[in-house]
Design an enzyme around this catalytic site. Structure first.
Site, PDB file in Angstrom:
ATOM      1  N   MET A 160      46.132  47.333  40.002  1.00 15.83           N
ATOM      2  CA  MET A 160      45.556  47.474  41.300  1.00 15.83           C
ATOM      3  C   MET A 160      46.088  46.567  42.479  1.00 15.83           C
ATOM      4  O   MET A 160      46.395  45.515  42.148  1.00 15.83           O
ATOM      5  CB  MET A 160      43.834  46.622  40.963  1.00 15.83           C
ATOM      6  CG  MET A 160      43.073  46.880  42.389  1.00 15.83           C
ATOM      7  SD  MET A 160      41.348  46.099  41.733  1.00 15.83           S
ATOM      8  CE  MET A 160      41.588  44.465  41.190  1.00 15.83           C
ATOM      9  N   ARG A 301      35.277  42.076  38.590  1.00 13.39           N
ATOM     10  CA  ARG A 301      34.597  40.797  38.812  1.00 13.39           C
ATOM     11  C   ARG A 301      33.616  40.423  37.356  1.00 13.39           C
ATOM     12  O   ARG A 301      33.999  39.182  37.192  1.00 13.39           O
ATOM     13  CB  ARG A 301      33.704  41.065  39.832  1.00 13.39           C
ATOM     14  CG  ARG A 301      34.309  41.068  41.188  1.00 13.39           C
ATOM     15  CD  ARG A 301      33.567  41.414  42.512  1.00 13.39           C
ATOM     16  NE  ARG A 301      34.348  41.133  43.739  1.00 13.39           N
ATOM     17  CZ  ARG A 301      33.938  41.550  44.947  1.00 13.39           C
ATOM     18  NH1 ARG A 301      32.617  41.942  45.085  1.00 13.39           N
ATOM     19  NH2 ARG A 301      34.855  41.418  46.045  1.00 13.39           N
ATOM     20  N   TYR A 442      40.383  34.873  42.355  1.00 11.83           N
ATOM     21  CA  TYR A 442      40.945  36.164  42.520  1.00 11.83           C
ATOM     22  C   TYR A 442      39.656  36.922  42.150  1.00 11.83           C
ATOM     23  O   TYR A 442      38.726  36.369  41.574  1.00 11.83           O
ATOM     24  CB  TYR A 442      42.026  36.483  41.823  1.00 11.83           C
ATOM     25  CG  TYR A 442      42.133  36.456  39.998  1.00 11.83           C
ATOM     26  CD1 TYR A 442      41.142  36.226  39.244  1.00 11.83           C
ATOM     27  CD2 TYR A 442      43.379  36.318  39.374  1.00 11.83           C
ATOM     28  CE1 TYR A 442      41.043  36.196  37.927  1.00 11.83           C
ATOM     29  CE2 TYR A 442      43.397  36.364  38.363  1.00 11.83           C
ATOM     30  CZ  TYR A 442      42.300  36.241  37.239  1.00 11.83           C
ATOM     31  OH  TYR A 442      42.525  36.042  35.965  1.00 11.83           O
ATOM     32  N   GLU A 443      39.795  38.243  42.397  1.00  9.47           N
ATOM     33  CA  GLU A 443      38.925  39.182  42.553  1.00  9.47           C
ATOM     34  C   GLU A 443      37.582  38.763  43.357  1.00  9.47           C
ATOM     35  O   GLU A 443      36.442  38.916  43.004  1.00  9.47           O
ATOM     36  CB  GLU A 443      38.364  39.563  41.196  1.00  9.47           C
ATOM     37  CG  GLU A 443      39.378  40.361  40.072  1.00  9.47           C
ATOM     38  CD  GLU A 443      40.110  41.341  40.753  1.00  9.47           C
ATOM     39  OE1 GLU A 443      39.536  42.117  41.546  1.00  9.47           O
ATOM     40  OE2 GLU A 443      41.343  41.425  40.441  1.00  9.47           O
ATOM     41  N   GLY A 444      38.053  38.316  44.565  1.00 11.22           N
ATOM     42  CA  GLY A 444      36.912  37.880  45.384  1.00 11.22           C
ATOM     43  C   GLY A 444      36.798  36.434  45.127  1.00 11.22           C
ATOM     44  O   GLY A 444      36.092  36.044  44.095  1.00 11.22           O
TER      45      GLY A 444
END
Length: 598
Positions: A160, A301, A442-444
């Site tokens: 990604m 997430r 990470y991932e927001g």
């Protein structure tokens, strides 16, 4: 050494998160209880016997880059091959492309065990599974038929590509560009950073999903498109062709997850191919790439939340084993040792027991929250789809944030239990702490998750969904209060009363946030978003531990679940009162104190 807690995982899935009633109601097709147990048992065996023994090697050797090629640690390519041959990559994928079509709940349970074995290993396959979901949902028939069968089988992996050097979470300012070509393909030019498993030697092809902007695209996030860019181009017969103009320029030297290659990827500088430009294919529609990528990001997430659970479980196991063996001092009432005069195992000391029990509470609470989120995802594809889709939406930011914060907190407590031995590398406690620290980022980041929770998820159905969920939690508290101290049931102590108080704190904070948002005072609401997110997670922890204790029947596992539930209620969830106060009253002091920051 880590041992997969298959029994606890199965119990939480079935009796806390909702798998058992879903099976009984026929909501999961032909899936049977026996098959669930068989899958969990085999996933646990693989994590314990195959993954965990290679974790230390991976941490010590790390991923190594030379001339644009990444070499993985000794034994890791064979480990991945065995993992793929076991069919684990295909658990939830569509049978149309070789998948098993199993519920998401089984995937996240298996994912927990693999991450406990080695987070650096499991993160690579996790991204492939997310890429499969995004491509299944948004790819053209040509892209699906060309790439999905080999991605589902694990023969190829995915990545990604979002972040750029100047743009972290703010994707609206990204600069990677895409140019249309007459043959329907696109040429991509740009640089991406922090790309996990962007290059490796596990598979002979890597399928990159890349966000880029077309020349005539609208500004901001409304002008982002998603493209599939393979490392090697694929012929009409499925064979690998020429190298695409995309490569790994460097890998990061990180605090933890050393064996996970975190790559800087270069697209379109002319290193490969007849002309500059990485060849890509549009996924979904032009300028709607972020919506496509969110399919993968939402999967990621929850998967990152599982990393928090996994690290917490591994750290707890390690700390308990050490505390049983390490002797120091003499705990109150200790009569063991030589003629009763020997030192006691540190697990007998009240403060060490407090730390270990806190670790277990946070681990099991995070596990229940993440599994409940996965259950909602599964149920959102059947009857009452809207209700369960909103439940999954509400729980996703909490599952990601609370579980990853728990992973860091529990791993830190694990170092503390080990004392000085925890601060050196040989015990492995430090590795878990180092690995855990990336997950809240990470991932927001967890702060972004809090913004999402407060501004987008609480207002679902005009606040109706979260209010209904609070009502469900009250029912659990009522059952705990009625069962406490009755004949043939575990002693839950003050669990019901304490849980009621915590739920009242959650309800008050929720109503204040909804009213504040409705009044247009978003800055005030966001000042309390992170405390609110933790408040919600603690209430869910208390409620789900109570639900598990009630389902245990009173004497299950010698009353362990009831005892842990009571400890959580009477020692941990009382923090909700202070968190409610921070949510409701903290904005003014936060704004006034900005002057301190200069």
């Amino acid at each position: 050494m880590y041992k997969a807690p298959v029994e606890e995982i199965a119990f939480t899935l079935k009796h806390v998160a909702g798998l058992a009633p879903a099976l009984e109601g026929g909501h999961l097709g032909d899936l049977s209880d026996d098959l669930v147990d068989a899958i969990l048992s085999e996933a646990g065996r693989f994590a314990t016997e195959a993954v965990a023994p290679l974790a230390e090697i991976g941490d010590r050797q790390g991923a190594r880059l030379a001339d644009g090629a990444v070499t993985m640690p000794d034994g890791w390519p064979a480990l991945y091959k065995a993992w793929a041959e076991g069919g684990w990559n295909s658990l939830t994928a569509s049978p149309d492309f070789g998948g098993q079509g199993l519920p998401h709940m089984l995937h996240v349970a298996a994912l927990e065990m693999w991450n406990s074995g080695s987070m650096a290993f499991a993160i690579g396959p996790t991204l492939t599974i997310g890429a499969i979901e995004a491509l299944t949902a948004h790819g053209s028939d040509h892209l699906k038929s060309t790439y999905l069968p080999k991605m589902v089988s694990g023969e190829w992996m995915g990545s990604m590509n979002l972040t750029e050097p100047h743009a972290g979470s703010d994707l609206g300012v990204m600069k990677t560009r895409a140019e249309r070509r007459d043959d329907g393909t696109y040429r991509l030019f740009g640089q991406k950073i922090f790309i996990t498993y962007g290059e490796h030697d596990f598979t002979d092809n890597i399928v990159h999903l890349v966000l880029a902007r077309l020349p005539d695209a609208p500004a901001g996030t409304r002008g982002i498109s998603l493209f599939l860019v393979p490392k090697f181009l694929v012929g009409v017969d499925g064979s690998l062709g020429a190298r695409n103009d995309a490569y790994c320029h460097s890998i990061e030297h990180k605090l933890g997850i050393h064996a996970s290659p975190t790559c800087t990827m270069i697209y379109g500088d002319g290193r490969f191919g007849d002309e500059p430009g990485a060849i890509g294919w549009l996924v979904g529609e032009e300028n709607r790439g972020l919506a496509c990528m969110f399919t993968m990001m939402n999967n990621a997430r929850l998967a990152v939340g599982m990393q928090g659970v996994a690290i917490a479980e591994a750290a707890t196991q390690k700390a308990i084993a050490y505390a049983k063996e390490r002797t120091q001092g003499k705990a109150p009432g200790w009569q063991g040792g030589d003629q009763g005069s020997g030192m006691s195992p540190i697990i007998e000391h009240p403060d060490v027991a407090r730390m270990l029990l806190t670790m277990k509470v946070l681990t099991q609470g995070a596990r229940a929250i993440t599994y409940a989120c996965a259950h909602a995802v599964d149920m959102s594809h059947g009857a009452e789809a809207r209700h369960w889709a909103e439940r999954a939406s509400l729980l996703t930011p909490i599952a990601k944030s609370f579980a990853t914060d728990a992973g860091v907190d529990v791993a830190s407590l694990g170092v503390q239990v080990h004392g000085g031995m925890g601060f050196i590398e040989e015990t492995g406690a430090a590795r878990l702490y180092r690995d855990a620290r990336i997950a809240p980022i990470y991932e927001g980041t967890n702060g972004i998750q809090a913004i999402d929770l407060v501004t987008r998820k609480l207002p679902l159905s005009d606040g109706g969904h979260v209010r209904g969920f609070v009502g469900e939690l009250r029912e659990i508290a009522e059952k705990a209060r009625l069962r406490a101290g009755t004949a043939n049931t575990p002693d839950l102590g003050e669990t019901g009363e304490r849980l009621d108080i915590a739920i009242a704190d959650l309800e008050a904070a929720t109503e204040w946030l909804l009213a504040t948002l409705a009044a247009g005072r978003q800055a005030e609401a966001l000042a309390g978003a992170t405390p609110y997110q933790r408040l919600f997670g603690l209430v869910l922890t208390g409620a789900y531990l109570a639900k598990g204790a009630l389902a245990d029947g009173g004497d299950g596992r010698n009353g362990e679940r009831a005892a842990l539930c009571r400890f959580a209620a009477e020692n941990i969830i009382g923090e909700t009162a202070a968190l409610r106060d921070r949510v409701i009253s903290g904005a003014g002091s936060l704004e006034a104190a900005r002057v301190v920051l200069g």
